[in-house]
Design an enzyme around this catalytic site. Structure first.
Site, PDB file in Angstrom:
ATOM      1  N   GLU A  69       1.819 -13.533   1.290  1.00  0.00           N
ATOM      2  CA  GLU A  69       2.943 -13.401   0.347  1.00  0.00           C
ATOM      3  C   GLU A  69       3.573 -12.004   0.392  1.00  0.00           C
ATOM      4  OE1 GLU A  69      -0.058 -14.824  -0.601  1.00  0.00           O
ATOM      5  OE2 GLU A  69       0.774 -16.835  -0.404  1.00  0.00           O
ATOM      6  N   ARG A  83     -11.477  -6.225  -7.986  1.00  0.00           N
ATOM      7  CA  ARG A  83     -10.022  -6.052  -7.928  1.00  0.00           C
ATOM      8  C   ARG A  83      -9.670  -4.833  -8.767  1.00  0.00           C
ATOM      9  NH1 ARG A  83      -4.955  -9.900  -7.605  1.00  0.00           N
ATOM     10  NH2 ARG A  83      -3.367  -8.289  -7.663  1.00  0.00           N
ATOM     11  N   SER A 128      -4.762 -13.816  -6.424  1.00  0.00           N
ATOM     12  CA  SER A 128      -3.668 -13.638  -5.456  1.00  0.00           C
ATOM     13  C   SER A 128      -3.985 -14.227  -4.080  1.00  0.00           C
ATOM     14  CB  SER A 128      -3.309 -12.150  -5.327  1.00  0.00           C
ATOM     15  OG  SER A 128      -2.987 -11.607  -6.593  1.00  0.00           O
ATOM     16  N   ARG A 183       6.413   4.362  -3.669  1.00  0.00           N
ATOM     17  CA  ARG A 183       5.328   3.384  -3.509  1.00  0.00           C
ATOM     18  C   ARG A 183       4.554   3.680  -2.215  1.00  0.00           C
ATOM     19  NH1 ARG A 183       4.939  -1.253  -6.046  1.00  0.00           N
ATOM     20  NH2 ARG A 183       4.139  -2.174  -4.135  1.00  0.00           N
ATOM     21  N   SER A 234      -1.273  -9.686   2.293  1.00  0.00           N
ATOM     22  CA  SER A 234      -1.343 -11.133   2.065  1.00  0.00           C
ATOM     23  C   SER A 234      -0.177 -11.842   2.748  1.00  0.00           C
ATOM     24  CB  SER A 234      -1.321 -11.423   0.563  1.00  0.00           C
ATOM     25  OG  SER A 234      -0.015 -11.219   0.047  1.00  0.00           O
ATOM     26  N   HIS A 294       0.517   4.112  -0.990  1.00  0.00           N
ATOM     27  CA  HIS A 294      -0.216   3.437   0.095  1.00  0.00           C
ATOM     28  C   HIS A 294      -0.975   4.454   0.950  1.00  0.00           C
ATOM     29  CE1 HIS A 294       1.323  -0.438  -0.869  1.00  0.00           C
ATOM     30  NE2 HIS A 294       2.575  -0.156  -0.583  1.00  0.00           N
ATOM     31  N   ASP A 320      -5.713  -3.114  -5.115  1.00  0.00           N
ATOM     32  CA  ASP A 320      -4.386  -3.225  -5.733  1.00  0.00           C
ATOM     33  C   ASP A 320      -4.045  -1.982  -6.559  1.00  0.00           C
ATOM     34  OD1 ASP A 320      -2.004  -4.556  -6.251  1.00  0.00           O
ATOM     35  OD2 ASP A 320      -2.763  -5.472  -8.086  1.00  0.00           O
ATOM     36  N   GLY A 321      -2.759  -1.645  -6.591  1.00  0.00           N
ATOM     37  CA  GLY A 321      -2.283  -0.581  -7.460  1.00  0.00           C
ATOM     38  C   GLY A 321      -1.695   0.634  -6.751  1.00  0.00           C
ATOM     39  N   LEU A 328     -22.525  -2.330   9.731  1.00  0.00           N
ATOM     40  CA  LEU A 328     -21.605  -2.797   8.678  1.00  0.00           C
ATOM     41  C   LEU A 328     -20.461  -3.539   9.354  1.00  0.00           C
ATOM     42  CD1 LEU A 328     -20.258  -2.732   5.793  1.00  0.00           C
ATOM     43  CD2 LEU A 328     -19.246  -0.549   6.458  1.00  0.00           C
ATOM     44  N   GLU A 374     -19.727 -12.657  -8.224  1.00  0.00           N
ATOM     45  CA  GLU A 374     -19.559 -11.916  -9.482  1.00  0.00           C
ATOM     46  C   GLU A 374     -18.256 -11.138  -9.367  1.00  0.00           C
ATOM     47  OE1 GLU A 374     -21.706 -12.293 -11.966  1.00  0.00           O
ATOM     48  OE2 GLU A 374     -23.002 -13.555 -10.721  1.00  0.00           O
TER      49      GLU A 374
HETATM   50  C1  IPE Z   1      -2.861  -8.622  -3.545  1.00  0.00           C
HETATM   51  O1  IPE Z   1      -2.077  -7.718  -4.219  1.00  0.00           O
HETATM   52  C2  IPE Z   1      -2.756  -8.381  -2.076  1.00  0.00           C
HETATM   53  C3  IPE Z   1      -3.403  -7.166  -1.573  1.00  0.00           C
HETATM   54  C4  IPE Z   1      -4.111  -6.328  -2.265  1.00  0.00           C
HETATM   55  C5  IPE Z   1      -3.224  -6.941  -0.172  1.00  0.00           C
HETATM   56  P1  IPE Z   1      -0.591  -8.048  -4.668  1.00  0.00           P
HETATM   57  O2  IPE Z   1      -0.095  -6.852  -5.363  1.00  0.00           O
HETATM   58  O3  IPE Z   1       0.181  -8.531  -3.496  1.00  0.00           O
HETATM   59  O4  IPE Z   1      -0.813  -9.263  -5.675  1.00  0.00           O
HETATM   60  P2  IPE Z   1       0.178  -9.837  -6.778  1.00  0.00           P
HETATM   61  O5  IPE Z   1       1.434 -10.187  -6.075  1.00  0.00           O
HETATM   62  O6  IPE Z   1       0.374  -8.770  -7.801  1.00  0.00           O
HETATM   63  O7  IPE Z   1      -0.555 -11.005  -7.339  1.00  0.00           O
HETATM   64  C1  IPE Z   2      -1.687  -2.394  -2.655  1.00  0.00           C
HETATM   65  O1  IPE Z   2      -1.171  -2.306  -3.899  1.00  0.00           O
HETATM   66  C2  IPE Z   2      -1.726  -3.782  -2.127  1.00  0.00           C
HETATM   67  C3  IPE Z   2      -1.011  -3.979  -0.860  1.00  0.00           C
HETATM   68  C4  IPE Z   2      -0.248  -5.010  -0.669  1.00  0.00           C
HETATM   69  C5  IPE Z   2      -1.175  -3.013   0.210  1.00  0.00           C
HETATM   70  P1  IPE Z   2       0.319  -2.727  -4.284  1.00  0.00           P
HETATM   71  O2  IPE Z   2       1.255  -2.313  -3.216  1.00  0.00           O
HETATM   72  O3  IPE Z   2       0.347  -4.175  -4.632  1.00  0.00           O
HETATM   73  O4  IPE Z   2       0.533  -1.838  -5.560  1.00  0.00           O
HETATM   74  P2  IPE Z   2       1.118  -2.296  -6.941  1.00  0.00           P
HETATM   75  O5  IPE Z   2       0.247  -3.439  -7.419  1.00  0.00           O
HETATM   76  O6  IPE Z   2       2.528  -2.724  -6.712  1.00  0.00           O
HETATM   77  O7  IPE Z   2       0.979  -1.091  -7.812  1.00  0.00           O
HETATM   78 MG    MG Z   3      -0.052  -5.187  -6.371  1.00  0.00          MG
END
Ligand code: IPE
Ligand code: IPE
Ligand code: MG
Length: 224
Positions: free
Chosen positions: A59, A172, A180, A25, A57, A29, A12-13, A122, A191
């Site tokens: 969502e 995470r 999520s 954004r 996801s 990616h 994430d991020g 792997l 853990e």
């Molecule tokens: C979780 O990240 C999904 C992935 C990393 C693919 P999100 O950015 O979608 O999660 P929320 O919406 O902030 O909980």
């Molecule tokens: C990557 O991070 C997760 C994916 C869904 C690919 P985000 O796209 O959720 O980045 P932030 O959390 O909005 O910064």
């Molecule tokens: Mg995110």
């Protein structure tokens, strides 16, 4: 010292990273994919058997079309360019999630899974169109269809992750402390490491530190 068989990661991020750099954004990616490559390499080095990466996801379909399109084009390019290399490294690739994408991507995913199906070094589980609640529901439906008993063992054996041991470690990145909808059943005794860094800034060294800290953790599984 705990053995590490399975690491799961919520990557994430990316979006925030791109914006922080004064770009888009999607730029985040693209950069995030470089971290994926680093972490795969390090996992091979550390002889991890299973690596599960949360890439999209159920969502995430609520995001703008442009972003979704870009994410899938990144995946398309990555697999087209790299799957032969992954195969040479004896990496097995599978998708966990509902595999319903456009024709071209479906074909590429099937091809990648087939090509690498006998590899044992792997295993990368790519969580794509993945949602844990929908996974558990589909397991229960399968159990009904097969007229099996509804018990823990049968749920485990009918998830996308059947035959895969539960994650020892969940990481995470991106400074959010939530799951999520990721592997809710499988993470019961994992853990959990929440990392402040955004995914594109996460590196081998951060990963290594988490693995080392895990090795020293006392795992109880309810015992003392
Ligand atoms: C979780 O990240 C999904 C992935 C990393 C693919 P999100 O950015 O979608 O999660 P929320 O919406 O902030 O909980
Ligand atoms: C990557 O991070 C997760 C994916 C869904 C690919 P985000 O796209 O959720 O980045 P932030 O959390 O909005 O910064
Ligand atoms: Mg995110």
């Amino acid at each position: 010292m705990n053995p590490i068989r399975h690491v799961a990661i919520i990557m994430d991020g990316n979006g925030r990273w791109g914006i922080n750099k004064g770009k888009s954004r999607n730029f985040g990616h693209k950069q995030g994919l470089k971290t994926v490559e680093k972490i795969i390499k390090e996992s091979l080095k550390k002889r991890i058997r299973y690596l599960t990466l949360y890439a999209f996801s159920t969502e995430n379909w609520k995001r703008p079309k442009r972003e979704i399109k870009y994410l899938f084009s990144l995946l398309n390019n990555f697999l087209s360019n790299k799957i032969k290399e992954l195969d040479k490294e004896k990496i097995k690739f599978i998708v966990i999630g509902k595999k319903k994408f456009d024709k071209k991507l479906n074909k590429l995913l099937d091809y990648s899974e087939k090509l690498t199906s006998n590899n044992k070094r792997l295993q990368i589980n790519l969580a794509l169109n993945y949602g844990s609640k929908s996974e558990i529901m589909s397991a229960i439906k399968l159990i009904k269809k097969k007229k099996l008993l509804l018990n823990e063992k049968n749920i485990t054996n009918n998830l996308y992750t059947k035959n895969i041991p539960d994650p020892d470690i969940l990481i995470r990145t991106g400074n959010r402390k939530r799951l999520s909808n990721f592997l809710l059943w499988q993470l019961a005794y994992s853990e959990i490491f929440f990392e402040k860094k955004l995914w594109p800034d996460f590196n081998e060294n951060d990963y290594y530190k988490i693995l080392m800290s895990f090795k020293k953790t006392k795992r109880n599984f309810g015992k003392i």
